[in-house]
Write a protein that holds these residues in place. Structure first.
Motif, PDB file in Angstrom:
ATOM      1  N   LEU A  19       0.854  -1.200  -0.112  1.00  0.00           N
ATOM      2  CA  LEU A  19       0.039   0.253  -0.055  1.00  0.00           C
ATOM      3  C   LEU A  19       0.839   1.459  -0.027  1.00  0.00           C
ATOM      4  CD1 LEU A  19      -2.617   1.703   0.248  1.00  0.00           C
ATOM      5  CD2 LEU A  19      -2.336   1.346   2.971  1.00  0.00           C
ATOM      6  N   LEU A  20       1.652   1.161   0.887  1.00  0.00           N
ATOM      7  CA  LEU A  20       2.697   2.579   0.913  1.00  0.00           C
ATOM      8  C   LEU A  20       3.575   2.804  -0.232  1.00  0.00           C
ATOM      9  CD1 LEU A  20       3.577   2.049   4.880  1.00  0.00           C
ATOM     10  CD2 LEU A  20       1.814   3.753   3.856  1.00  0.00           C
ATOM     11  N   ALA A  21       4.042   1.643  -1.016  1.00  0.00           N
ATOM     12  CA  ALA A  21       4.928   1.971  -2.144  1.00  0.00           C
ATOM     13  C   ALA A  21       3.808   2.356  -3.313  1.00  0.00           C
ATOM     14  CB  ALA A  21       5.405   0.624  -2.505  1.00  0.00           C
ATOM     15  N   TYR A  22       2.881   1.841  -3.360  1.00  0.00           N
ATOM     16  CA  TYR A  22       1.728   2.464  -4.447  1.00  0.00           C
ATOM     17  C   TYR A  22       1.302   3.865  -4.171  1.00  0.00           C
ATOM     18  CZ  TYR A  22      -2.445   3.324  -6.678  1.00  0.00           C
ATOM     19  OH  TYR A  22      -3.712   3.868  -7.542  1.00  0.00           O
ATOM     20  N   LEU A  30       4.743  11.425   0.415  1.00  0.00           N
ATOM     21  CA  LEU A  30       3.801  10.261   1.239  1.00  0.00           C
ATOM     22  C   LEU A  30       3.589  11.110   2.434  1.00  0.00           C
ATOM     23  CD1 LEU A  30       1.825   8.146   1.198  1.00  0.00           C
ATOM     24  CD2 LEU A  30       3.853   6.405   1.531  1.00  0.00           C
ATOM     25  N   ALA A  31       2.357  11.419   3.067  1.00  0.00           N
ATOM     26  CA  ALA A  31       2.024  11.311   4.477  1.00  0.00           C
ATOM     27  C   ALA A  31       1.177  10.283   5.033  1.00  0.00           C
ATOM     28  CB  ALA A  31       1.454  12.617   4.741  1.00  0.00           C
ATOM     29  N   VAL A  32       1.568   9.669   6.098  1.00  0.00           N
ATOM     30  CA  VAL A  32       0.781   8.742   6.634  1.00  0.00           C
ATOM     31  C   VAL A  32       0.077   8.905   7.810  1.00  0.00           C
ATOM     32  CG1 VAL A  32       0.920   6.150   7.398  1.00  0.00           C
ATOM     33  CG2 VAL A  32       2.351   6.773   5.476  1.00  0.00           C
ATOM     34  N   GLY A  33      -1.288   8.791   7.976  1.00  0.00           N
ATOM     35  CA  GLY A  33      -2.007   9.233   9.388  1.00  0.00           C
ATOM     36  C   GLY A  33      -1.910   7.769   9.950  1.00  0.00           C
ATOM     37  N   LYS A  60       7.963   5.763  10.412  1.00  0.00           N
ATOM     38  CA  LYS A  60       9.225   6.955   9.797  1.00  0.00           C
ATOM     39  C   LYS A  60      10.358   6.277   9.292  1.00  0.00           C
ATOM     40  CE  LYS A  60       7.500   9.874  13.464  1.00  0.00           C
ATOM     41  NZ  LYS A  60       7.907  10.569  14.617  1.00  0.00           N
ATOM     42  N   ALA A  61      10.616   4.949   9.589  1.00  0.00           N
ATOM     43  CA  ALA A  61      11.916   4.102   9.275  1.00  0.00           C
ATOM     44  C   ALA A  61      11.707   3.756   7.636  1.00  0.00           C
ATOM     45  CB  ALA A  61      12.213   2.934  10.181  1.00  0.00           C
ATOM     46  N   LEU A  62      10.704   3.691   6.947  1.00  0.00           N
ATOM     47  CA  LEU A  62      10.611   3.471   5.724  1.00  0.00           C
ATOM     48  C   LEU A  62      11.038   4.495   4.578  1.00  0.00           C
ATOM     49  CD1 LEU A  62       6.787   1.514   6.048  1.00  0.00           C
ATOM     50  CD2 LEU A  62       9.157   0.564   6.022  1.00  0.00           C
ATOM     51  N   ARG A  63      11.643   3.935   3.973  1.00  0.00           N
ATOM     52  CA  ARG A  63      12.154   5.012   2.821  1.00  0.00           C
ATOM     53  C   ARG A  63      11.011   5.644   1.926  1.00  0.00           C
ATOM     54  NH1 ARG A  63      16.577   1.170   1.076  1.00  0.00           N
ATOM     55  NH2 ARG A  63      14.607   0.096  -0.120  1.00  0.00           N
ATOM     56  N   VAL A  65       8.101   6.550   2.918  1.00  0.00           N
ATOM     57  CA  VAL A  65       7.200   7.345   4.007  1.00  0.00           C
ATOM     58  C   VAL A  65       8.104   8.773   4.267  1.00  0.00           C
ATOM     59  CG1 VAL A  65       5.925   7.625   5.956  1.00  0.00           C
ATOM     60  CG2 VAL A  65       6.152   5.534   4.912  1.00  0.00           C
ATOM     61  N   ASP A  66       7.429   9.877   4.052  1.00  0.00           N
ATOM     62  CA  ASP A  66       7.930  11.163   4.249  1.00  0.00           C
ATOM     63  C   ASP A  66       7.407  11.785   5.425  1.00  0.00           C
ATOM     64  OD1 ASP A  66       9.459  11.504   1.806  1.00  0.00           O
ATOM     65  OD2 ASP A  66       7.353  11.237   0.783  1.00  0.00           O
ATOM     66  N   ILE A  67       6.207  11.654   5.739  1.00  0.00           N
ATOM     67  CA  ILE A  67       5.341  12.362   7.077  1.00  0.00           C
ATOM     68  C   ILE A  67       4.744  11.276   7.669  1.00  0.00           C
ATOM     69  CG2 ILE A  67       3.931  14.037   7.641  1.00  0.00           C
ATOM     70  CD1 ILE A  67       4.628  15.545   5.185  1.00  0.00           C
TER      71      ILE A  67
END
Length: 147
Positions: A19-22, A30-33, A60-63, A65-67
Motif C-alpha cells: 500500500l505504501l509503495a503504491y 507520502l504522508a501517513v496518518g 518513519k523508518a521506511l524510505r 514514507v516522508d511524513i
C-alpha cells in the motif's frame, strides 16, 4: 503532489508495504496518518498490539514514507487540510459514514482526488493475530522460551 493515506498499521506486514509503495508512486511526498488506540477502538473490538508511538516509529523508518502523523478523532478533513493533500488514498472498505462523506466533499470541492485501493490478499494484522492465537492454543508457543 502530496499523497495522504491512513490506517492502524498494527503488526506492520507486506500488505502495508505494498500500500505504501503504491501511494508513494502517486506523488512526491507520502504522508501517513496513524490511528490512535481510541480511534481504532471506536470501530474495532480490540486496540492495537503495538503502541501508537512504536507504530509511528516503524513507519518513519521506511524510505517511501516522508511524513507520519497521529490522528485522535475519526475524521479526515483536518489531516487533509493540514497537509494540503492532493490525493487521499483509502481502502476497499471505504463506506458512507459521515466522516467519509465529509472528506470526500472537502476533496472534491478543492479539486483534489480520492483513490480507493484493494487490500493485499496475502495477509492482514487480523490474520496474523489469529495465527498467533491458533498456534498458542495448539501449544506451539508454550514450548518456546522468551529471551
Amino acid at each position: 503532489m502530496i499523497v495522504y493515506t491512513l490506517g492502524t498499521f498494527d503488526l506492520l506486514h507486506v500488505g502495508h508495504l505494498a500500500l505504501l509503495a503504491y501511494c508513494k508512486s502517486l506523488g512526491d511526498t507520502l504522508a501517513v496518518g496513524v490511528a490512535s488506540d481510541r480511534v481504532v477502538n471506536s470501530y474495532k473490538p480490540n486496540v492495537p498490539v503495538i503502541p501508537l508511538e512504536e507504530r509511528m516509529e516503524m513507519l518513519k523508518a521506511l524510505r517511501c514514507v516522508d511524513i507520519v502523523r497521529p490522528y485522535y478523532e475519526l475524521e479526515y478533513v483536518s489531516g487533509c487540510k493540514a497537509l494540503n493533500a492532493d490525493i487521499f488514498v483509502v481502502g476497499e472498505d471505504w463506506g458512507t459514514k459521515s466522516h467519509n462523506i465529509a472528506v470526500e466533499s472537502y476533496l472534491k470541492s478543492g479539486g483534489k482526488q480520492i483513490k480507493q485501493v484493494l487490500y493485499d490478499p496475502r495477509t492482514s494484522s487480523t490474520k496474523i493475530k489469529q495465527n498467533v492465537r491458533d498456534q498458542t492454543s495448539n501449544g506451539i508457543y508454550s514450548k518456546l522460551s522468551v529471551a
